[in-house]
Write a protein that holds these residues in place. Structure first.
Motif, PDB file in Angstrom:
ATOM      1  N   ASP A  47      -9.319   5.573  -3.458  1.00 18.49           N
ATOM      2  CA  ASP A  47     -10.532   4.713  -3.772  1.00 18.49           C
ATOM      3  C   ASP A  47     -10.181   3.692  -4.929  1.00 18.49           C
ATOM      4  OD1 ASP A  47     -10.665   6.186  -6.174  1.00 18.49           O
ATOM      5  OD2 ASP A  47     -12.214   7.416  -5.586  1.00 18.49           O
ATOM      6  N   LYS A  48     -11.077   2.949  -5.182  1.00 21.06           N
ATOM      7  CA  LYS A  48     -10.910   1.931  -6.352  1.00 21.06           C
ATOM      8  C   LYS A  48     -10.194   2.387  -7.554  1.00 21.06           C
ATOM      9  CE  LYS A  48     -14.502  -1.305  -4.510  1.00 21.06           C
ATOM     10  NZ  LYS A  48     -15.683  -2.013  -4.794  1.00 21.06           N
ATOM     11  N   SER A  49     -10.555   3.591  -7.672  1.00 22.91           N
ATOM     12  CA  SER A  49     -10.216   4.175  -9.156  1.00 22.91           C
ATOM     13  C   SER A  49      -9.078   4.631  -8.898  1.00 22.91           C
ATOM     14  CB  SER A  49     -11.341   5.282  -9.464  1.00 22.91           C
ATOM     15  OG  SER A  49     -11.331   6.527  -8.438  1.00 22.91           O
ATOM     16  N   THR A  50      -8.445   5.181  -7.966  1.00 22.80           N
ATOM     17  CA  THR A  50      -6.992   5.843  -7.783  1.00 22.80           C
ATOM     18  C   THR A  50      -5.934   4.730  -7.173  1.00 22.80           C
ATOM     19  OG1 THR A  50      -7.671   6.707  -5.599  1.00 22.80           O
ATOM     20  CG2 THR A  50      -7.964   8.043  -7.707  1.00 22.80           C
ATOM     21  N   SER A  51      -6.316   3.966  -6.413  1.00 24.02           N
ATOM     22  CA  SER A  51      -5.411   2.762  -5.917  1.00 24.02           C
ATOM     23  C   SER A  51      -4.820   2.199  -7.047  1.00 24.02           C
ATOM     24  CB  SER A  51      -6.178   1.817  -5.048  1.00 24.02           C
ATOM     25  OG  SER A  51      -5.278   0.934  -4.461  1.00 24.02           O
ATOM     26  N   GLY A  52      -3.323   2.206  -6.680  1.00 25.46           N
ATOM     27  CA  GLY A  52      -2.456   1.656  -7.722  1.00 25.46           C
ATOM     28  C   GLY A  52      -1.900   2.522  -8.761  1.00 25.46           C
ATOM     29  N   ARG A  53      -2.481   3.814  -8.776  1.00 23.67           N
ATOM     30  CA  ARG A  53      -2.159   4.968  -9.547  1.00 23.67           C
ATOM     31  C   ARG A  53      -0.823   5.468  -9.309  1.00 23.67           C
ATOM     32  NH1 ARG A  53      -6.207   6.481 -13.411  1.00 23.67           N
ATOM     33  NH2 ARG A  53      -4.359   7.745 -14.303  1.00 23.67           N
ATOM     34  N   ARG A  54      -0.111   5.988 -10.332  1.00 22.53           N
ATOM     35  CA  ARG A  54       1.223   6.600  -9.950  1.00 22.53           C
ATOM     36  C   ARG A  54       1.049   8.079  -9.583  1.00 22.53           C
ATOM     37  NH1 ARG A  54       4.629   6.968 -14.392  1.00 22.53           N
ATOM     38  NH2 ARG A  54       6.457   6.721 -12.850  1.00 22.53           N
ATOM     39  N   VAL A  55       1.863   8.291  -8.404  1.00 26.50           N
ATOM     40  CA  VAL A  55       1.695   9.835  -8.116  1.00 26.50           C
ATOM     41  C   VAL A  55       3.092  10.157  -7.798  1.00 26.50           C
ATOM     42  CG1 VAL A  55      -0.798   9.474  -6.959  1.00 26.50           C
ATOM     43  CG2 VAL A  55       1.582   9.136  -5.670  1.00 26.50           C
ATOM     44  N   THR A  56       3.187  11.540  -7.611  1.00 22.17           N
ATOM     45  CA  THR A  56       4.369  12.224  -7.123  1.00 22.17           C
ATOM     46  C   THR A  56       4.362  13.256  -5.878  1.00 22.17           C
ATOM     47  OG1 THR A  56       4.187  14.047  -8.761  1.00 22.17           O
ATOM     48  CG2 THR A  56       5.416  12.219  -9.445  1.00 22.17           C
ATOM     49  N   ALA A  57       5.197  13.056  -5.143  1.00 25.20           N
ATOM     50  CA  ALA A  57       5.225  14.285  -3.901  1.00 25.20           C
ATOM     51  C   ALA A  57       6.812  14.551  -3.718  1.00 25.20           C
ATOM     52  CB  ALA A  57       4.695  13.362  -2.874  1.00 25.20           C
ATOM     53  N   SER A  58       6.733  15.738  -3.205  1.00 24.91           N
ATOM     54  CA  SER A  58       8.183  16.393  -2.816  1.00 24.91           C
ATOM     55  C   SER A  58       8.090  16.715  -1.159  1.00 24.91           C
ATOM     56  CB  SER A  58       8.293  17.551  -3.835  1.00 24.91           C
ATOM     57  OG  SER A  58       8.346  17.205  -4.922  1.00 24.91           O
ATOM     58  N   THR A  88       8.298   9.046  -6.645  1.00 29.31           N
ATOM     59  CA  THR A  88       7.224   8.790  -7.375  1.00 29.31           C
ATOM     60  C   THR A  88       6.974   7.174  -7.263  1.00 29.31           C
ATOM     61  OG1 THR A  88       7.878  10.222  -9.046  1.00 29.31           O
ATOM     62  CG2 THR A  88       6.530   8.447  -9.994  1.00 29.31           C
ATOM     63  N   GLY A  89       5.586   7.025  -6.848  1.00 27.59           N
ATOM     64  CA  GLY A  89       5.265   5.626  -6.661  1.00 27.59           C
ATOM     65  C   GLY A  89       3.670   5.225  -6.670  1.00 27.59           C
ATOM     66  N   ALA A  90       3.358   4.146  -6.693  1.00 27.64           N
ATOM     67  CA  ALA A  90       2.022   3.472  -6.513  1.00 27.64           C
ATOM     68  C   ALA A  90       1.144   4.082  -5.375  1.00 27.64           C
ATOM     69  CB  ALA A  90       1.824   2.243  -6.870  1.00 27.64           C
ATOM     70  N   LEU A  91      -0.016   4.701  -5.363  1.00 21.03           N
ATOM     71  CA  LEU A  91      -0.630   5.126  -4.399  1.00 21.03           C
ATOM     72  C   LEU A  91      -1.402   3.885  -3.674  1.00 21.03           C
ATOM     73  CD1 LEU A  91      -1.853   7.516  -2.940  1.00 21.03           C
ATOM     74  CD2 LEU A  91      -3.586   7.633  -4.410  1.00 21.03           C
ATOM     75  N   GLN A  92      -1.250   3.929  -2.425  1.00 24.02           N
ATOM     76  CA  GLN A  92      -2.001   2.801  -1.628  1.00 24.02           C
ATOM     77  C   GLN A  92      -2.949   3.252  -0.651  1.00 24.02           C
ATOM     78  OE1 GLN A  92      -0.578  -1.042  -2.616  1.00 24.02           O
ATOM     79  NE2 GLN A  92      -1.752   0.516  -3.927  1.00 24.02           N
ATOM     80  N   ALA A  93      -4.188   2.539  -0.297  1.00 16.78           N
ATOM     81  CA  ALA A  93      -4.952   2.896   1.012  1.00 16.78           C
ATOM     82  C   ALA A  93      -4.242   2.275   2.046  1.00 16.78           C
ATOM     83  CB  ALA A  93      -6.268   2.304   0.512  1.00 16.78           C
ATOM     84  N   SER A  94      -4.865   3.013   3.188  1.00 21.17           N
ATOM     85  CA  SER A  94      -4.320   2.679   4.475  1.00 21.17           C
ATOM     86  C   SER A  94      -4.494   1.138   4.717  1.00 21.17           C
ATOM     87  CB  SER A  94      -4.888   3.267   5.568  1.00 21.17           C
ATOM     88  OG  SER A  94      -4.307   4.660   5.708  1.00 21.17           O
ATOM     89  N   GLU A  95      -3.855   0.183   5.330  1.00 18.48           N
ATOM     90  CA  GLU A  95      -4.130  -1.051   5.471  1.00 18.48           C
ATOM     91  C   GLU A  95      -4.916  -1.461   6.577  1.00 18.48           C
ATOM     92  OE1 GLU A  95       0.282  -3.178   3.561  1.00 18.48           O
ATOM     93  OE2 GLU A  95       0.072  -2.588   5.856  1.00 18.48           O
ATOM     94  N   THR A  96      -5.552  -2.535   6.565  1.00 19.64           N
ATOM     95  CA  THR A  96      -6.319  -3.076   7.654  1.00 19.64           C
ATOM     96  C   THR A  96      -5.983  -4.468   7.900  1.00 19.64           C
ATOM     97  OG1 THR A  96      -8.360  -1.873   6.706  1.00 19.64           O
ATOM     98  CG2 THR A  96      -8.763  -3.380   8.417  1.00 19.64           C
ATOM     99  N   PRO A  97      -5.764  -4.702   9.301  1.00 20.15           N
ATOM    100  CA  PRO A  97      -5.180  -5.815   9.715  1.00 20.15           C
ATOM    101  C   PRO A  97      -6.077  -7.020   9.233  1.00 20.15           C
ATOM    102  CG  PRO A  97      -4.868  -4.268  11.694  1.00 20.15           C
ATOM    103  CD  PRO A  97      -5.644  -3.562  10.457  1.00 20.15           C
ATOM    104  N   GLY A  98      -5.413  -7.865   8.708  1.00 21.51           N
ATOM    105  CA  GLY A  98      -6.159  -9.055   7.934  1.00 21.51           C
ATOM    106  C   GLY A  98      -6.195  -8.956   6.557  1.00 21.51           C
ATOM    107  N   ASP A  99      -5.880  -8.093   5.909  1.00 20.61           N
ATOM    108  CA  ASP A  99      -5.900  -7.859   4.540  1.00 20.61           C
ATOM    109  C   ASP A  99      -4.752  -7.940   3.925  1.00 20.61           C
ATOM    110  OD1 ASP A  99      -8.712  -7.397   4.620  1.00 20.61           O
ATOM    111  OD2 ASP A  99      -8.455  -5.272   4.273  1.00 20.61           O
TER     112      ASP A  99
END
Length: 263
Positions: free
Chosen positions: A67-78, A139-150
């Protein structure tokens, strides 16, 4: 001279004006507040995306859903890298190129789309470096699924096999066999010499057409309020002039109507 203001006709006009002006001002103020909210959201989202590297990375699952509060925040996954796709027609630093998108199969059983980097030129599988083998932690920035046109995301179809126009679970579900997270990440550092793709602000927070529509509607409502006041004064002046002319006997009399024959 102003007794006409107490006639039923002018009562109706006055009531309309007294209701219309506050309504127009209210609607204009509301549209202006919507525009200001979008400006604030855009500023906050841009600052959050730019300052994402300052925050410690957190586990992916603790930051979902996006969401707006978590988009762009750094996360890790393995997990282990699996299938790889290319995302064509993506611009970076004023140049056209493509993203290299690789699926990371995690222990949860789901696959996380990972943008490992950007390369210039036409999308070509031969140019895309193979992903590292074995267990990896990204490790990278979390992003929401894209919508065509955005954010310049294309809605084109009919792409060659191994390519997708948008990075979203809805677009990828028919291209890969894995269950997918409704999110993706872009690595802090480009993999295998590729350029890292910067995080973007979440959808609906930019100064897009909708934002400037709100600003345009603001002007329209205030113009309507001014127009109502202008028309009221114009009607008032015409009525006063009519009353003066009537008092001076300058108002032409209506011609006598001929009687309507009966039968």
């Amino acid at each position: 001279m102003y007794r006409f203001l107490l006639t039923p006709r002018w009562w109706g006009i006055n009531v309309f004006v007294l209701l219309a002006i506050p309504f127009c001002v209210f609607m204009g103020s509301w549209q202006l507040s919507r525009f200001e909210d979008r400006v604030d959201d855009h500023r906050t989202a841009t600052e959050q995306a730019a300052s994402g590297h300052e925050h410690a990375a957190r586990p992916l699952d603790s930051m979902l859903p996006v969401d707006k509060s978590t988009s762009g925040r750094r996360v890790t996954a393995s997990g282990r890298y699996a299938g790889q796709l290319l995302v064509p027609d993506r611009e970076l630093d004023g140049k056209r190129g493509f993203y290299v998108l690789t699926l990371l199969r995690t222990d949860s059983g789901k696959a996380l789309p990972v943008v490992r980097g950007w390369l210039p030129g036409t999308a070509d599988p031969a140019k895309a470096p193979a992903p590292p083998a074995g267990e990896v932690t990204v490790t990278g920035a979390l992003q929401a699924s894209e919508t065509p046109g955005d954010n310049g995301v294309s809605a084109q179809g009919g792409l060659p096999a191994g390519q997708t126009a948008a990075i979203s679970s809805a677009s990828l579900v028919n291209l890969v066999p894995d269950r997918l997270y409704d999110a993706w990440i872009t690595l802090d550092k480009g993999d295998s010499g590729m350029k890292a793709v910067p995080a973007s602000a979440p959808g609906g927070t930019g100064l897009d057409l909708k934002a400037f529509q709100n600003l345009g509607y603001t002007g329209e409502w205030f113009v309507f309020a001014g127009f109502v006041v202008f028309m009221w004064f114009r009607l008032l002046r015409r009525e006063i002039e009519f009353q003066r002319d009537a008092a001076l006997g300058l108002v032409p009399e209506e011609p006598d109507r001929e009687p309507v024959p009966s039968g």
